[in-house]
Design a protein around this motif. Structure first.
Motif, PDB file in Angstrom:
ATOM      1  N   GLY A  92      -1.392  -4.896  -1.288  1.00  0.00           N
ATOM      2  CA  GLY A  92      -2.597  -4.165  -1.630  1.00  0.00           C
ATOM      3  C   GLY A  92      -3.832  -4.627  -0.898  1.00  0.00           C
ATOM      4  N   SER A  93      -3.713  -5.648  -0.047  1.00  0.00           N
ATOM      5  CA  SER A  93      -4.896  -6.193   0.617  1.00  0.00           C
ATOM      6  C   SER A  93      -5.414  -5.297   1.732  1.00  0.00           C
ATOM      7  N   ILE A  94      -4.514  -4.613   2.434  1.00  0.00           N
ATOM      8  CA  ILE A  94      -4.934  -3.695   3.493  1.00  0.00           C
ATOM      9  C   ILE A  94      -5.091  -2.280   2.942  1.00  0.00           C
ATOM     10  N   MET A  95      -4.127  -1.856   2.156  1.00  0.00           N
ATOM     11  CA  MET A  95      -4.200  -0.557   1.481  1.00  0.00           C
ATOM     12  C   MET A  95      -3.897  -0.789   0.004  1.00  0.00           C
ATOM     13  N   ARG A  96      -4.804  -0.387  -0.842  1.00  0.00           N
ATOM     14  CA  ARG A  96      -4.670  -0.663  -2.274  1.00  0.00           C
ATOM     15  C   ARG A  96      -3.384  -0.091  -2.846  1.00  0.00           C
ATOM     16  N   ALA A  97      -2.949   1.068  -2.330  1.00  0.00           N
ATOM     17  CA  ALA A  97      -1.785   1.740  -2.884  1.00  0.00           C
ATOM     18  C   ALA A  97      -0.473   1.285  -2.257  1.00  0.00           C
ATOM     19  N   ALA A  98      -0.514   0.289  -1.367  1.00  0.00           N
ATOM     20  CA  ALA A  98       0.701  -0.229  -0.729  1.00  0.00           C
ATOM     21  C   ALA A  98       1.144  -1.489  -1.446  1.00  0.00           C
ATOM     22  N   ARG A  99       2.270  -1.405  -2.132  1.00  0.00           N
ATOM     23  CA  ARG A  99       2.764  -2.533  -2.928  1.00  0.00           C
ATOM     24  C   ARG A  99       4.282  -2.654  -2.776  1.00  0.00           C
ATOM     25  N   TYR A 100       4.722  -3.852  -2.492  1.00  0.00           N
ATOM     26  CA  TYR A 100       6.157  -4.111  -2.370  1.00  0.00           C
ATOM     27  C   TYR A 100       6.850  -3.969  -3.716  1.00  0.00           C
ATOM     28  N   SER A 101       8.076  -3.411  -3.669  1.00  0.00           N
ATOM     29  CA  SER A 101       8.928  -3.332  -4.857  1.00  0.00           C
ATOM     30  C   SER A 101      10.316  -3.819  -4.463  1.00  0.00           C
ATOM     31  N   GLU A 102      10.705  -4.972  -4.974  1.00  0.00           N
ATOM     32  CA  GLU A 102      12.019  -5.519  -4.625  1.00  0.00           C
ATOM     33  C   GLU A 102      13.130  -4.567  -5.002  1.00  0.00           C
TER      34      GLU A 102
END
Length: 239
Positions: free
Chosen positions: A210-220
């Motif tokens: 979320g640091s570059i794009m707020r809506a980008a989050r890893y999901s294992e």
């Protein structure tokens, strides 16, 4: 495993890809193109190429921006990606340059090539499929689904797999429905779309915090499941 950089061209633009394969295998093998995210060809796409090589494929991580340029922020991503998405003919040419490079390698069975892409790269593989590229399969991971050049009936040769987050703002429900309608209208022979609940954009990249794009989050979970779906498709159409 052998890895090295591969220089190839699209007209006057120098492109610097990254190749990974098992040098001990004697027979020609299926090839897989890897198309990078909006930040450019970096460690993530190259790691994916190595993972594919471990599965027995010859993998080429393509360079879509030239000279392996890297974006440092969303403004630079928007500029680099926008220049290609606004001119589909250039985007197609860049993708086909990578395809021709991979197909020409002596380790590769040119009749068995697939392409995967992440984020921007996901839209690239879908555009290649729409344009009728000679691919056995394409897999889009959290890619943009909207297009300026929708598929036409009889043109898509590849099996199409889309893996998307149900809460990804870059692939909202109306665009998901439009993509499904596009596949039906174009009578695409083999397509599937998997939507992962409670999942945002960028779910395959462990660095997506979320640091570059707020809506980008890893999901294992979504990462593991989508990679398994890719492997299942490849086992069916490439082996």
């Amino acid at each position: 495993m052998q890895t090295h950089n591969v220089n190839y061209c699209d007209g006057a633009v120098n492109l610097r890809g990254y190749l990974a394969f098992d040098q001990k295998a004697a027979e020609r093998r299926p090839g897989v193109l890897v198309f990078h995210e909006g930040l450019g060809l970096g460690d993530f796409a190259m790691a994916c190429a190595r993972m594919l090589a471990e599965l027995g494929y010859v993998a080429l991580a393509a360079d879509m921006f030239g000279e392996r340029r890297q974006a440092r922020n969303l403004q630079e991503v928007s500029k680099l990606v926008g220049e290609l998405r606004s001119r589909p003919e250039i985007l197609h040419a860049r993708g086909r340059a990578a395809l021709a490079t991979l197909a020409a390698l002596p380790q590769v069975d040119a009749s068995r090539i697939a392409a995967i892409g992440f984020c921007f790269g996901g839209s690239v593989v879908l555009e290649l499929a729409r344009s009728g590229a000679d691919l056995k399969a394409v897999v889009s991971f959290h890619g943009v689904l909207a297009t300026r050049t929708p598929a036409v009936s009889g043109n898509v040769k590849a099996s199409v797999l889309v893996c998307t987050g149900a809460d990804d703002p870059l692939a909202p429900p109306d665009q998901v429905r439009a993509f499904e309608d596009e596949m039906r209208a174009a009578t695409v022979r083999d397509w599937q779309l998997i939507s992962y609940g409670n999942t945002l954009h960028g779910f395959t990249n462990p660095d997506a915090d979320g640091s570059i794009m707020r809506a980008a989050r890893y999901s294992e979970q979504a990462d593991r499941r989508s990679w398994a779906s890719m492997r299942s498709l490849f086992d069916e159409v490439l082996r």
